[in-house]
Design an enzyme around this catalytic site. Structure first.
Site, short mmCIF file in Angstrom:
data_model
loop_
_atom_site.label_atom_id
_atom_site.label_comp_id
_atom_site.label_asym_id
_atom_site.label_seq_id
_atom_site.Cartn_x
_atom_site.Cartn_y
_atom_site.Cartn_z
N ASP A 145 0.54 -1.17 0.20
CA ASP A 145 -0.03 -0.16 0.21
C ASP A 145 0.89 1.31 0.12
OD1 ASP A 145 -2.53 1.91 0.91
OD2 ASP A 145 -3.64 -0.04 0.94
N HIS A 183 -3.97 6.31 3.42
CA HIS A 183 -4.50 4.47 3.15
C HIS A 183 -3.77 3.37 3.52
CE1 HIS A 183 -5.82 2.17 -0.11
NE2 HIS A 183 -6.95 2.99 0.36
N SER A 408 -11.11 -0.74 -1.04
CA SER A 408 -9.47 -0.93 -0.76
C SER A 408 -10.16 -0.54 1.22
CB SER A 408 -9.38 0.24 -0.31
OG SER A 408 -8.28 0.90 -1.49
#
Length: 463
Positions: A145, A183, A408
């Site tokens: 990520d 994220h 996600s």
């Protein structure tokens, strides 16, 4: 946890480009890797070798122009951008106490004071798994990520600092960007935030996290090669699970984004349509290598709200690869008003398709923002927000916590469940057997068998 394997020099760095206008490509050298031979072949074709992944005989190469690459005679395809799929998110400042016991949100009285915001754990049966003694101990999960906040109190206890790596030039794995909305921190926290009497709890709170940065924390983008490096590295260090909440910018009509602008085709480069098969073959070598070496691969299905059985546009990679499990997103509607409400609606943004979706998991939704009462004030765990916000997924961020929605967010719920399954099996399990157990435990919520929304079903933790 499996013993680490193949500690070879996974990526053979051969220098940075001297030509700022050169274009990067993936070159499948095929067969047994020979660095000298690769260097010679590429040079004779007018290109330069930048880096190689020895284990799968794939190199990152460059050519001065697109036409030079096309006429090289080599099996090259553009090094397409990797990116964080578009998501909606709401910030939250969470330094508020709620109060321990393993009950389900929002009335758990857990001393991880933000756990009451995590409705997704109830949806996948995580608490019941914990009560059965399954908490992910002995399982290593790679998070491919945008890095993570390595000092976050919910993440730091479970992160293996020594093994974490960055595959993004000039960014360390623990650089998490300029604000709270990192994220990678969010996905890592959903998987395995520590049950430490503080903040949130991950689905598998005793699993080990290895942070593998393949996307920039600043831009949210990277390239295909970086994600391939991360998958191969994950296998080499004995990871049991790898979560990839990301996409690649490759379109079925032969358009490739290489500028980090996946939703803007104006700057894409056009390669032969037939190159798509070559790209999938080349890129898929990394996923195949990872799975063959013990890594269960999980990826987000994408957020375009598209029926992938009838789509001719942006491909869903890595999710569409045979070695990867593609996860759609589910969410509640006005959970903040009624915690007993149904939490398994297909999210308004989630991609779907019987041929594309393997499993479904909590990803959050914002449908309730368009419903009566969506903007009413709700109070959950001492936090007052518009009610629709509580339908989002709450997890760790950079220096704090925040709400977000997207496939996600569904992928790490599935990755956490996979970690619980492996832990329940003693910490070592072949990916094929993990996938079979995921299918066995999944709650079949659509039409019998595999369907376009839930795939084989909503993931469920081992009880």
């Amino acid at each position: 946890m499996k013993k680490s394997i193949l500690y070879s020099a996974m990526a053979l760095s051969l220098g940075m480009s001297a030509n700022a206008n050169a274009l990067e490509f993936l070159y499948d050298a095929g067969g047994k890797f020979n660095q000298n031979k690769v260097n010679k072949v590429v040079a004779n074709a007018g290109g330069s070798v930048l880096d190689c992944i020895e284990e799968i005989s794939v190199c990152k190469v460059e050519f001065s122009t697109l036409e030079a690459a096309k006429s090289s005679g080599l099996n090259v395809v553009p090094n397409a951008s990797a990116f964080i799929p578009k998501i909606e998110n709401v910030p939250v400042g969470a330094q508020l106490t709620v109060a321990e016991d393993y009950l389900n949100p929002p009335n758990s009285a857990d001393d991880d004071f933000l756990f009451d915001l995590q409705w997704g754990h109830q949806a996948v049966g995580a608490v019941e798994a914990w009560n059965a003694g399954n908490r992910g101990k002995g399982v290593r999960v790679a998070v491919i990520d945008s890095g993570a906040d390595g000092g976050h109190p919910d993440l730091a206890p479970n992160i293996n600092i020594e093994l974490s790596r960055s595959f993004v030039p000039e960014e360390t794995w623990d650089y998490a960007g300029p604000d709270s909305f990192n994220h990678g921190s969010h996905t890592a926290g959903t998987i395995a935030a520590a049950d430490n009497g503080f903040g949130t709890i991950g689905v598998a709170p005793e699993a080990e996290l290895v942070i593998l940065k393949a996307l920039s924390a600043d831009t949210g983008s990277g390239d295909s090669y970086g994600t391939m490096q991360a998958m191969v590295y994950a296998a080499n260090i004995g990871a049991d699970v790898a979560n990839m909440s990301l996409g690649l910018s490759v379109r079925r009509n032969g358009l490739y984004d290489i500028e980090g602008t996946p939703y803007d085709t104006s700057d894409d480069i056009q390669f032969e349509t037939a190159s798509i098969a070559q790209f999938i073959q080349t890129y898929g070598k990394a996923a195949n290598y990872a799975k063959q070496n013990g890594v269960t691969l999980i990826a987000s299905a994408g957020n375009e709200g598209t029926d992938l059985d009838h789509s001719d546009s942006l491909m869903k990679l890595p999710a569409d690869l045979p070695a990867v499990n593609s996860i759609s997103a589910l969410g509640p509607r006005l959970w903040g008003k009624d915690s007993a409400t149904f939490t398994d609606h297909l999210a308004i943004y989630s991609n779907y398709g019987q041929s594309a979706i393997d499993f479904a998991a909590p990803g959050g939704d914002y449908t309730s923002a368009f419903m009566s009462g969506g903007f009413d004030a709700c109070n959950v765990a001492g936090l007052v927000r518009p009610c629709y916000v509580f339908d989002f997924v709450f997890s760790t961020g950079n220096g704090g916590w925040y709400w977000s929605v997207g496939t996600s967010m569904s992928a790490p719920h599935a990755a956490g469940v996979a970690a619980l399954i492996i832990g329940a099996n003693g910490g070592n399990m072949n990916p094929t057997h993990v996938e079979a157990k995921l299918r066995e435990l999944a709650e079949d919520m659509g039409k019998p068998g595999r369907d376009d929304v839930y795939g084989h079903g909503k993931v469920q933790a081992p009880k």
